[in-house]
Enzyme design. Structure first.
Site, PDB file in Angstrom:
ATOM      1  N   ASP A  82      14.121  -9.828   9.548  1.00  0.00           N
ATOM      2  CA  ASP A  82      15.457 -10.135  10.060  1.00  0.00           C
ATOM      3  C   ASP A  82      16.499  -9.832   8.972  1.00  0.00           C
ATOM      4  OD1 ASP A  82      17.258 -11.175  11.923  1.00  0.00           O
ATOM      5  OD2 ASP A  82      17.065 -13.232  11.176  1.00  0.00           O
ATOM      6  N   ILE A 257      16.988 -16.456  17.834  1.00  0.00           N
ATOM      7  CA  ILE A 257      17.209 -17.906  17.803  1.00  0.00           C
ATOM      8  C   ILE A 257      16.604 -18.495  16.533  1.00  0.00           C
ATOM      9  CG2 ILE A 257      16.685 -20.101  18.968  1.00  0.00           C
ATOM     10  CD1 ILE A 257      16.548 -18.203  21.576  1.00  0.00           C
ATOM     11  N   ASP A 258      17.432 -19.120  15.750  1.00  0.00           N
ATOM     12  CA  ASP A 258      16.996 -19.801  14.536  1.00  0.00           C
ATOM     13  C   ASP A 258      17.568 -21.220  14.497  1.00  0.00           C
ATOM     14  OD1 ASP A 258      16.206 -20.627  12.063  1.00  0.00           O
ATOM     15  OD2 ASP A 258      17.160 -19.035  10.925  1.00  0.00           O
ATOM     16  N   SER A 259      18.897 -21.332  14.597  1.00  0.00           N
ATOM     17  CA  SER A 259      19.550 -22.641  14.440  1.00  0.00           C
ATOM     18  C   SER A 259      18.991 -23.699  15.386  1.00  0.00           C
ATOM     19  CB  SER A 259      21.056 -22.505  14.654  1.00  0.00           C
ATOM     20  OG  SER A 259      21.602 -21.672  13.665  1.00  0.00           O
TER      21      SER A 259
END
Ligand code: G3H
Ligand code: 13P
Ligand code: ZN
Length: 311
Positions: A82, A257-259
């Site tokens: 990423d 999507i991480d947060s």
């Protein structure tokens, strides 16, 4: 099943109007939660690793944890870098077993972005790896780099065709109003992605997979738990899920999507420690934290991405 590239995933996702979830990982609990949810929902999945995650957990640990998940599951999984900042980190990940890399040249000039991206594509394609490029700048925080909303810029549709043709990238990340982190929109404003830009890009790049970064929805139930326990996540606002669903039905084939996973994990730990302040065995608080992440990923696959049953 061995690791795969995202080529077949994106082809099918484009044709059938859904998107693949690309979830950031940096430890065992995240990898287990994401792959278990995807396996149970029979969904293809992308696990992605940032430079910061690689520094935190070390390349070999992450690759070996992902290999363990491959033994434990029966779904297509791609392993992706990423926001690769330069050729060296992309090469290191390609040589080290990743099947996909992002070269993020979005902060460079158009010509420099093309030259850098082209160099990564040539090396990657020679080694069976695919490449995501980026045009346009998102606001928010990546590692230690903070991009203010004022410095963020939407992708210019007039540039995308030339960029894709001259670089040979396999997918393209665009900026249409999302941003990294938990504070995506000003409180009191109406969060609205620029679907007009996405439509224009879709027309100029027929059947080409588009990537949406900064696509967390920031579930308020987890924000509330964190705030109730002495946290200070004031005014955290995410991308409305119905807008992500709409993007997934269009040319967007990969949604990052991480947060949301960070929020679920942290809320699980905080909730557990509030109820059991005497606990100090990490397994006690990491179990509910991991369960939250699994719930979030299942929800995304079934209700947002539309990738359930597509493995
Ligand atoms: O796009 C950024 C991702 O959320 C990764 O964040 O660079 O802090 O690991 P990180
Ligand atoms: P979020 O911060 O919205 O989860 O975005 C993650 C991302 O884009 C990773 O590249
Ligand atoms: Zn991103």
């Amino acid at each position: 099943m061995p690791l795969v590239t995202s080529t077949e995933m994106f082809k099918k996702a484009y044709a059938e109007n859904y998107a693949i979830g690309a979830f950031n990982v940096n430890n065992m609990e995240l990898i287990q939660a994401i792959t278990e949810a995807a396996n149970e929902e029979k969904s293809p999945i992308i696990l992605q690793v940032s430079a910061g995650a690689r520094k935190y957990a070390k390349h070999a640990y992450l690759v070996k944890l992902v290999e363990a998940a491959l033994i434990d599951t029966d779904i297509p999984i791609a392993l992706h870098l990423d926001h690769g900042a330069d050729f060296e980190i992309c090469k290191s990940c390609i040589d080290g077993g990743f099947t996909s890399v992002m070269i993020d040249g979005s902060s460079h000039s158009f010509e420099d972005n093309i030259a850098l991206t082209r160099k990564v594509v040539e090396y990657a394609h020679d080694h069976g790896c695919v490449v995501e490029g980026e045009l346009g700048t998102l606001a928010g925080i990546e590692d230690d780099v903070k991009v203010d909303a004022a410095d963020a810029s939407y992708t210019r549709p007039s540039e995308v065709q030339e960029f894709v043709e001259r670089t040979g990238v396999d997918s393209l990340a665009i900026a249409i109003g999302t941003s990294h982190g938990a504070y995506k929109f000003k409180p009191g404003t109406d969060p609205q992605l620029r679907f007009d830009i996405l439509e224009d890009i879709e027309k100029r790049l027929p059947e080409f997979p588009i990537v949406l970064h900064g696509a967390s929805s920031v579930p308020q139930e987890y924000v509330k738990i964190i705030n109730a326990n002495g946290g200070a996540l004031k005014d955290a606002i995410g991308v409305p899920e119905e807008q992500l669903r709409k993007a997934a039905s269009m040319a967007v084939c990969k949604i990052n999507i991480d947060s949301d996973l960070r929020l679920g994990l942290t809320a699980g730990i905080r909730q557990h420690m509030m109820e059991h302040p005497d606990h100090f065995d990490p397994r006690q608080y990491l179990s509910p934290a991991r369960a939250n992440v699994k719930d979030i990923v299942r929800h995304k696959i079934v209700n947002v991405l539309g990738s359930a049953g597509k493995a």
